[in-house]
Design an enzyme around this catalytic site. Structure first.
Site, PDB file in Angstrom:
ATOM      1  N   CYS A  90       0.821  -1.165   0.025  1.00  0.00           N
ATOM      2  CA  CYS A  90      -0.017   0.042  -0.038  1.00  0.00           C
ATOM      3  C   CYS A  90       0.903   1.233  -0.063  1.00  0.00           C
ATOM      4  O   CYS A  90       1.963   1.179   0.911  1.00  0.00           O
ATOM      5  CB  CYS A  90      -0.848   0.076   1.475  1.00  0.00           C
ATOM      6  N   CYS A  96      -1.170   6.088   7.036  1.00  0.00           N
ATOM      7  CA  CYS A  96      -2.685   5.543   7.369  1.00  0.00           C
ATOM      8  C   CYS A  96      -2.581   5.172   8.778  1.00  0.00           C
ATOM      9  O   CYS A  96      -3.106   5.234   9.771  1.00  0.00           O
ATOM     10  CB  CYS A  96      -2.747   4.388   6.464  1.00  0.00           C
ATOM     11  N   CYS A  99      -2.063  -0.492   9.298  1.00  0.00           N
ATOM     12  CA  CYS A  99      -1.292  -1.671   8.930  1.00  0.00           C
ATOM     13  C   CYS A  99       0.233  -1.344   9.455  1.00  0.00           C
ATOM     14  O   CYS A  99       0.979  -1.019   8.865  1.00  0.00           O
ATOM     15  CB  CYS A  99      -1.265  -1.852   7.574  1.00  0.00           C
ATOM     16  N   GLN A 303     -17.212 -10.824  13.096  1.00  0.00           N
ATOM     17  CA  GLN A 303     -15.565 -11.148  12.716  1.00  0.00           C
ATOM     18  C   GLN A 303     -15.184 -10.461  11.447  1.00  0.00           C
ATOM     19  O   GLN A 303     -15.983 -10.900  10.602  1.00  0.00           O
ATOM     20  CB  GLN A 303     -15.059 -12.129  13.122  1.00  0.00           C
ATOM     21  N   TYR A 332     -21.074 -12.378  25.845  1.00  0.00           N
ATOM     22  CA  TYR A 332     -20.535 -11.648  24.832  1.00  0.00           C
ATOM     23  C   TYR A 332     -20.810 -12.433  23.249  1.00  0.00           C
ATOM     24  O   TYR A 332     -19.900 -12.424  22.537  1.00  0.00           O
ATOM     25  CB  TYR A 332     -19.132 -11.099  24.925  1.00  0.00           C
ATOM     26  N   GLU A 353     -25.594 -10.719  25.410  1.00  0.00           N
ATOM     27  CA  GLU A 353     -25.315  -9.757  24.524  1.00  0.00           C
ATOM     28  C   GLU A 353     -25.909  -8.529  24.600  1.00  0.00           C
ATOM     29  O   GLU A 353     -26.951  -8.544  25.087  1.00  0.00           O
ATOM     30  CB  GLU A 353     -25.402  -9.963  23.103  1.00  0.00           C
ATOM     31  N   CYS A 434      -9.246 -10.744  22.150  1.00  0.00           N
ATOM     32  CA  CYS A 434      -8.673  -9.893  21.131  1.00  0.00           C
ATOM     33  C   CYS A 434      -7.773  -9.118  21.544  1.00  0.00           C
ATOM     34  O   CYS A 434      -7.124  -8.154  21.153  1.00  0.00           O
ATOM     35  CB  CYS A 434      -9.694  -9.177  20.195  1.00  0.00           C
TER      36      CYS A 434
HETATM   37  N1  SAH Z   1     -18.643 -13.628  20.056  1.00  0.00           N
HETATM   38  C1  SAH Z   1     -18.968 -12.835  18.962  1.00  0.00           C
HETATM   39  C2  SAH Z   1     -18.911 -11.546  19.348  1.00  0.00           C
HETATM   40  C3  SAH Z   1     -17.503 -11.035  20.074  1.00  0.00           C
HETATM   41  S1  SAH Z   1     -17.173  -9.248  20.149  1.00  0.00           S
HETATM   42  C4  SAH Z   1     -18.350 -13.158  17.682  1.00  0.00           C
HETATM   43  O1  SAH Z   1     -17.315 -13.809  17.614  1.00  0.00           O
HETATM   44  O2  SAH Z   1     -18.810 -12.678  16.556  1.00  0.00           O
HETATM   45  C5  SAH Z   1     -17.728  -8.757  21.673  1.00  0.00           C
HETATM   46  C6  SAH Z   1     -19.314  -8.664  21.728  1.00  0.00           C
HETATM   47  O3  SAH Z   1     -19.418  -8.198  23.274  1.00  0.00           O
HETATM   48  C7  SAH Z   1     -19.847  -7.632  20.863  1.00  0.00           C
HETATM   49  O4  SAH Z   1     -20.803  -7.955  20.200  1.00  0.00           O
HETATM   50  C8  SAH Z   1     -20.240  -6.677  21.758  1.00  0.00           C
HETATM   51  O5  SAH Z   1     -21.451  -5.779  21.626  1.00  0.00           O
HETATM   52  C9  SAH Z   1     -20.584  -7.235  23.192  1.00  0.00           C
HETATM   53  N2  SAH Z   1     -20.654  -6.705  24.587  1.00  0.00           N
HETATM   54  C10 SAH Z   1     -19.706  -5.506  24.855  1.00  0.00           C
HETATM   55  N3  SAH Z   1     -19.733  -5.365  26.144  1.00  0.00           N
HETATM   56  C11 SAH Z   1     -20.738  -6.309  26.684  1.00  0.00           C
HETATM   57  C12 SAH Z   1     -21.099  -6.563  27.897  1.00  0.00           C
HETATM   58  N4  SAH Z   1     -20.865  -5.927  29.085  1.00  0.00           N
HETATM   59  N5  SAH Z   1     -21.726  -7.595  28.043  1.00  0.00           N
HETATM   60  C13 SAH Z   1     -22.137  -8.369  27.115  1.00  0.00           C
HETATM   61  N6  SAH Z   1     -21.871  -8.211  25.769  1.00  0.00           N
HETATM   62  C14 SAH Z   1     -20.831  -7.124  25.457  1.00  0.00           C
END
Ligand code: SAH
Length: 480
Positions: A90, A96, A99, A303, A332, A353, A434
């Site tokens: 890039c 930017c 990356c 993701q 989550y 969630e 992450c």
């Molecule tokens: N497991 C899913 C999402 C992971 S990302 C996947 O792999 O696709 C983390 C997620 O946690 C997001 O959707 C976000 O909205 C949610 N989140 C953030 N803080 C939270 C909390 N305190 N309690 C529950 N969910 C939460």
């Protein structure tokens, strides 16, 4: 060489230590890289952080800022390039900043990420047997063009033309680029259409300082497995004039499935507002990972790298060790991605969630996959789980699950959530993370309260960047 590059000799302090000042010129060997991908080199025992220098480089730098025991310096010349240096694909990768590792060979990027996870687990988590616990990192065969989502800010350049691109590192000035080598080629076509439409119809981009103008961001999502495309314009208002003309053009793109507006009238850095307005097509796109189908709305987390996501979820599933009789909590859970992967192999799955729209998606996703053993709750994990526990749950199995999976955002789990996990005492905890620093902090808590770290798998979800995803398996220790 110009005047600017004249080397100023570093002076010796009274105590004999070398003393460096702003604007000093130095030559350094880059021996390590920091967590944000900056090169690290030493001069007379003083550590310097140098952005854009990679491990193995011999560089000339200019001191920008000195702290007590270290300093920041700017790369002015690569005296001898590192054998691990590659030509970035890039043109604007330095400006930017998205990356951070693009100038480093992919093999070395993977080494860097493994080391970062290892260091966090041992330094923050206090684990002394990390080498033995970590499985070899899972990288990509083609570490470019993997992102299924892009968000481009829209604005005007100095010449007054409408531009879209990415924010320059740590600023809000837009680098006009329609081509990002991490994303899909459909992004360029979408931006061409949107900007052409705005120019012809006299539609103003949003202007941060004054809070005027209409179009703030263009969000593009693509289901890589299905080819379905979503375009969502984030606007500072509730109506897009002559929207039907934009729709006519966007519809011609292959796979166009959903065209939406997102209303964001606030003076904020947050990209998306809460309200969505459907302009054309469906309110979601569909994608598949493995053999599970997912509906994704603009507000839901999904993701960004589907190839690696499959590996990540398969690892989480393997670590959960399901035989079909288990009760599982997936905290989550987003749109129920991991929950549904698990539901095929478990007796029952409960997802939690905080984003309501994501939970609606999760419930639909369970239905379209014919999975009736997954149930979802809206709320914060650190509130929903303790409340269930305090109330005695709806039934015993909810209180004493076999497995709890967590996949929190970067800040990790709230302690109230971890506390309740410990009280519920599942045989296995699968932690998907992450951010390996908060992961290490939370693992330390769990391992101080009756759990044992069994293994950890790093998965490279974000090639060219410093990001790294990790899945860990913890099991209840036999001796407490
Ligand atoms: N497991 C899913 C999402 C992971 S990302 C996947 O792999 O696709 C983390 C997620 O946690 C997001 O959707 C976000 O909205 C949610 N989140 C953030 N803080 C939270 C909390 N305190 N309690 C529950 N969910 C939460």
């Amino acid at each position: 060489m110009g005047k600017k590059n004249t080397k100023r000799a570093a002076s010796r302090k009274d105590d004999g230590a070398w003393h460096f000042q702003k604007d000093d010129m130095l030559e350094l060997s880059i021996e390590d890289m920091g967590i944000d991908g900056e090169g690290i080199g030493k001069a007379d025992g003083v550590t310097f952080f140098v952005k854009d220098a990679v491990i193995g480089d011999r560089v000339r730098v200019k001191v920008m800022k000195m702290k007590k025991n270290y300093g920041y310096a700017r790369l002015t010349e690569i005296v001898e390039p590192s054998p691990y240096r590659v030509k970035p694909r890039c043109e604007c990768h330095r400006q930017c900043g998205g990356c951070q590792l693009q100038a480093l060979s992919y093999e070395k990027q993977l080494e860097f990420k493994e080391r970062k996870v290892r260091n966090n687990l041992s330094r923050i988590g206090g684990f002394d047997n990390v080498e033995a616990l970590m499985e070899p990192i899972l990288g990509m065969e083609e570490p470019f063009y993997y992102r299924n989502k892009a968000q481009f800010p829209v604005g005007r350049n100095k010449e007054g033309r409408i531009v879209a691109g990415f924010y320059a590192s740590r600023t809000h000035s837009i680098i006009p680029t329609r081509r990002c080598h991490l994303g899909d080629s459909v992004n360029e076509r979408v931006l061409e259409i949107v900007i052409g439409f705005m120019e012809r119809q006299g539609i103003e981009p949003y202007e941060e300082q004054s809070g005027t103008g209409l179009v703030r961001h263009v969000l593009v999502r693509k289901g890589f497995a299905t080819g379905e495309v979503m375009v969502c314009l984030v606007i500072n208002g509730r109506r897009l004039p002559v929207a039907e003309l934009l729709v006519d053009e966007l519809c011609k793109l292959d796979g166009m499935t959903s065209i939406m507006l997102n209303v964001n009238e606030k003076n904020t850095n947050v990209i998306l507002g809460e309200e969505l307005i459907l302009l054309w097509g469906k309110e979601y796109i569909t994608d598949t990972i493995g053999d599970i189908r997912y509906r994704i709305s603009p507000l839901s987390f999904y993701q960004v790298n589907p190839v690696q996501t499959k590996k990540l979820y398969e690892t989480a599933l393997e670590y959960a060790g399901l035989s079909g009789t288990e009760t599982v909590w997936d905290l989550y859970c987003g749109i129920g991605t991991i929950s549904l992967f698990l539901a095929r192999k478990a007796r029952r799955v409960y997802g939690v969630e905080v984003v309501e729209k994501a939970v609606e998606n999760a419930r639909d996703n369970a239905k379209i996959n014919g999975l009736s053993n997954a149930e979802f709750f809206v709320g914060k994990a650190e509130e929903v789980l303790p409340e269930f526990y305090a109330r005695g749950g709806r039934n015993g199995e909810m209180l004493h699950p076999d497995v709890i999976v967590v996949d929190p955002p970067r800040k990790g789990c709230d302690e109230r959530c971890l506390e309740t996990i410990v009280k519920m005492g599942p045989g296995r905890v699968v932690y998907v993370s992450c951010d390996s620093a908060t992961l290490a902090r939370d693992l330390k808590y769990l391992c101080g309260n009756g759990y044992e770290l069994v293994k950890a798998q790093a998965v490279d979800m974000f090639p060219q960047t410093v990001g790294i995803e990790v899945v860990c398996l913890l099991s209840k220790s036999h001796v407490e």
